[in-house]
Design a protein around this motif. Sequence first.
Motif, short mmCIF file in Angstrom:
data_model
loop_
_atom_site.label_atom_id
_atom_site.label_comp_id
_atom_site.label_asym_id
_atom_site.label_seq_id
_atom_site.Cartn_x
_atom_site.Cartn_y
_atom_site.Cartn_z
N GLN A 472 41.59 42.43 68.10
CA GLN A 472 42.16 42.49 66.76
C GLN A 472 41.06 42.68 65.72
N GLN A 473 41.40 43.35 64.61
CA GLN A 473 40.50 43.54 63.49
C GLN A 473 41.13 42.97 62.23
N ILE A 474 40.36 42.13 61.55
CA ILE A 474 40.81 41.53 60.29
C ILE A 474 39.73 41.78 59.26
N SER A 475 40.09 42.33 58.09
CA SER A 475 39.11 42.69 57.07
C SER A 475 39.50 42.11 55.72
N TYR A 476 38.49 41.67 54.98
CA TYR A 476 38.66 41.25 53.59
C TYR A 476 37.47 41.75 52.79
N THR A 477 37.72 42.05 51.51
CA THR A 477 36.62 42.43 50.64
C THR A 477 35.89 41.17 50.18
N LEU A 478 34.65 41.35 49.78
CA LEU A 478 33.91 40.22 49.23
C LEU A 478 34.64 39.69 48.00
N ASP A 479 35.19 40.57 47.18
CA ASP A 479 35.89 40.13 45.98
C ASP A 479 37.06 39.23 46.33
N GLU A 480 37.80 39.55 47.39
CA GLU A 480 38.91 38.69 47.81
C GLU A 480 38.41 37.32 48.24
N LEU A 481 37.27 37.27 48.96
CA LEU A 481 36.77 36.00 49.47
C LEU A 481 36.14 35.16 48.37
N LEU A 482 35.68 35.79 47.29
CA LEU A 482 35.19 35.03 46.14
C LEU A 482 36.35 34.30 45.44
N GLN A 483 37.57 34.79 45.65
CA GLN A 483 38.74 34.17 45.02
C GLN A 483 39.31 33.03 45.86
N GLY A 484 39.01 33.01 47.18
CA GLY A 484 39.54 31.92 47.98
C GLY A 484 39.52 32.23 49.47
N ALA A 485 39.81 31.22 50.28
CA ALA A 485 39.77 31.34 51.74
C ALA A 485 40.97 32.12 52.26
N LYS A 486 40.75 32.78 53.41
CA LYS A 486 41.80 33.55 54.07
C LYS A 486 41.88 33.12 55.54
N ALA A 487 43.06 33.20 56.13
CA ALA A 487 43.23 32.79 57.52
C ALA A 487 44.11 33.79 58.26
N HIS A 488 43.93 33.85 59.59
CA HIS A 488 44.68 34.82 60.40
C HIS A 488 44.90 34.24 61.79
N PHE A 489 46.19 34.10 62.19
CA PHE A 489 46.52 33.71 63.56
C PHE A 489 46.35 34.92 64.47
N MET A 490 45.82 34.69 65.66
CA MET A 490 45.57 35.78 66.59
C MET A 490 46.83 36.17 67.38
N ARG A 491 47.74 35.21 67.64
CA ARG A 491 48.94 35.49 68.44
C ARG A 491 50.18 34.88 67.79
N GLY A 492 50.18 34.83 66.45
CA GLY A 492 51.30 34.21 65.76
C GLY A 492 51.09 32.72 65.55
N TRP A 493 52.07 32.12 64.88
CA TRP A 493 51.97 30.71 64.51
C TRP A 493 51.71 29.82 65.74
N LEU A 494 50.89 28.78 65.55
CA LEU A 494 50.51 27.83 66.59
C LEU A 494 49.66 28.48 67.69
N SER A 495 48.90 29.48 67.31
CA SER A 495 47.91 30.06 68.23
C SER A 495 46.53 29.90 67.60
N GLU A 496 45.51 30.33 68.34
CA GLU A 496 44.14 30.28 67.80
C GLU A 496 44.04 31.13 66.53
N ALA A 497 43.07 30.78 65.68
CA ALA A 497 43.00 31.43 64.38
C ALA A 497 41.56 31.63 63.94
N ILE A 498 41.39 32.54 62.98
CA ILE A 498 40.11 32.79 62.31
C ILE A 498 40.27 32.43 60.85
N GLN A 499 39.29 31.72 60.31
CA GLN A 499 39.29 31.41 58.89
C GLN A 499 38.05 32.01 58.23
N PHE A 500 38.28 32.82 57.21
CA PHE A 500 37.22 33.26 56.31
C PHE A 500 37.18 32.26 55.16
N ASN A 501 36.17 31.44 55.10
CA ASN A 501 36.08 30.46 54.04
C ASN A 501 35.75 31.13 52.70
#
Length: 549
Positions: A472-501
């Motif tokens: 899987q590929q997940i992308s955010y701009t630096l400008d988006e991350l300066l505004q706040g954290a983002k998160a992404h489930f890899m296989r839907g809810w209650l699965s492993e996840a990636i957090q961009f702080n």
Amino acid sequence: MDRRDFLKASGWSLLGLAASGSLLSCVGGKSNDRKLPEELKRNFESLKDMKVFWGDIHNHCNVTYGHGDLEDALAAAREQLDFCAVTPHALWPDIPGENDPRLNWVIGYHTEAFKRLRAGGWDKYVRKTREANDPGKFLSFTSYECHSMEHGDHVALCYDYDTPLLECTSVPDLKEKLRKYKVFVTPHHMGYQTGFRGYEWKAFTDDDPQLPFVEMFSRHGLAEGDMGDYDYLHDMGPRVWEGSVLYGLEQGHKFGLMCSTDQHAGYPGSYGDGRIGVLAESLDRDKLWDAMSKRHVCGITGDKIKIDFRINGAMMGDVIKAGKREIYLNVEAQNFIDYVDLIKNGRCVARLNGPFLAQNPEGDVVRAKIKIDFGWNREEEYVHWQGRLKLSEGEIRDVQTCFRGAAFTSPQPGEHRFKTRVNRLLDRSAQHVELDMYSSKNPNVMTPAQQGVVLDVEMPRRATITADFNGQQISYTLDELLQGAKAHFMRGWLSEAIQFNRAAPESAFAIGTYMEDSDAERDTDYYYVRVRQRDGQWAWATPIWVERA
């Protein structure tokens, strides 16, 4: 009363405060014309070649009791440390249990482990530790631990690989027998009750070459004082004032402050469990040992927070004579700074607060630090993360790994033999970082088990950071991350996840000031610095002691 009035009332003069990415560039601040005194400029210039090297000199694997093989422990250490000593449990001269049936298991559990160490285990341990040494890249040391009800637990850190494993009748007896060798003997989990494996400050001797520093933080908790973060929760009991670092400082003792993991699952330097920083010229065995002997050390919980703290040019661990104290302080954190405290004689005399929410930085190209975490598994099985983080534009200036070992101290159900999963940074360039990691389920809602990295980037706001992992590929701009954290489930809810702080701009992760103090309160005053990040990671600089001129 605002901060300037408080400092003035406390005998302090705040001459400037600013934020900067450089550890030496923000003295005097950007808001006024006050300059750093020429004498201090020369002192700072003389230390420009000093670097901080990070290590863990107290942790465990299955050499005695503990989990994970020594080879894997040393491999894990190489991924995020500059030096390391994996520590066999070896001695307990006053082991309890003979007259208390409740404690009979203590004798058998420990003495069997000690026998295994002496039945060929020690020689094998020394050989493998020596083989891991790689001068200039990674330094390995041998060590061993001596428990003591009366004097508290101590770790003997050995300079030479042929330093013997000795028998003893007490910690003082062990120290005396080790006098002929280059060894540091360091107390740890100091805050337990005296007589029950807490530290006995009456046994401390100033200027003892065997004891330049003490371990104030590990997985057991924080022994800075008897209050605050990281309480003692092990069944060995609560923390008390008489074993704490502040108690020892208030007795007039001089010692460095450091941290170790005391990890029992074969993962030296496990993120968040404690590490030591040593300020030295190079990663050379003699230079590192000499710096430790001079108390040029600091302690961190996990993030490699840099503290540049000087008084009249003296650095942490030094003892000087002075009337007026010209104090220079600069901190570069890895995340949002919550606050930086300057402690004098047991009192917080100055606090520099970081921004609650950082202002949006100016300009199109921004320097920021961004932590990316991987984990949140629901199932018991490990998740194997394979992939890379990459920038569309800009530069990755630096990378800090935040790799954790297992959060347990016993093998898990279904595992006949615990195997350490070594997390690795496989490759890096100015635009990408390639990672191979294993995350486990968080054991409870208060104990993290994620893996992560911190990217120190300089990039356009519109540029993207992409996580390309496990298909899987997940992308955010630096400008988006300066505004706040983002998160992404890899296989839907209650699965492993990636957090961009949330991305931390320079105004959030770096702070510095120059102050003056002319109030000699005692014949010898001590000053030290403590740093707290918003994410709960801490750092402490060893005190500087100033004798009345």
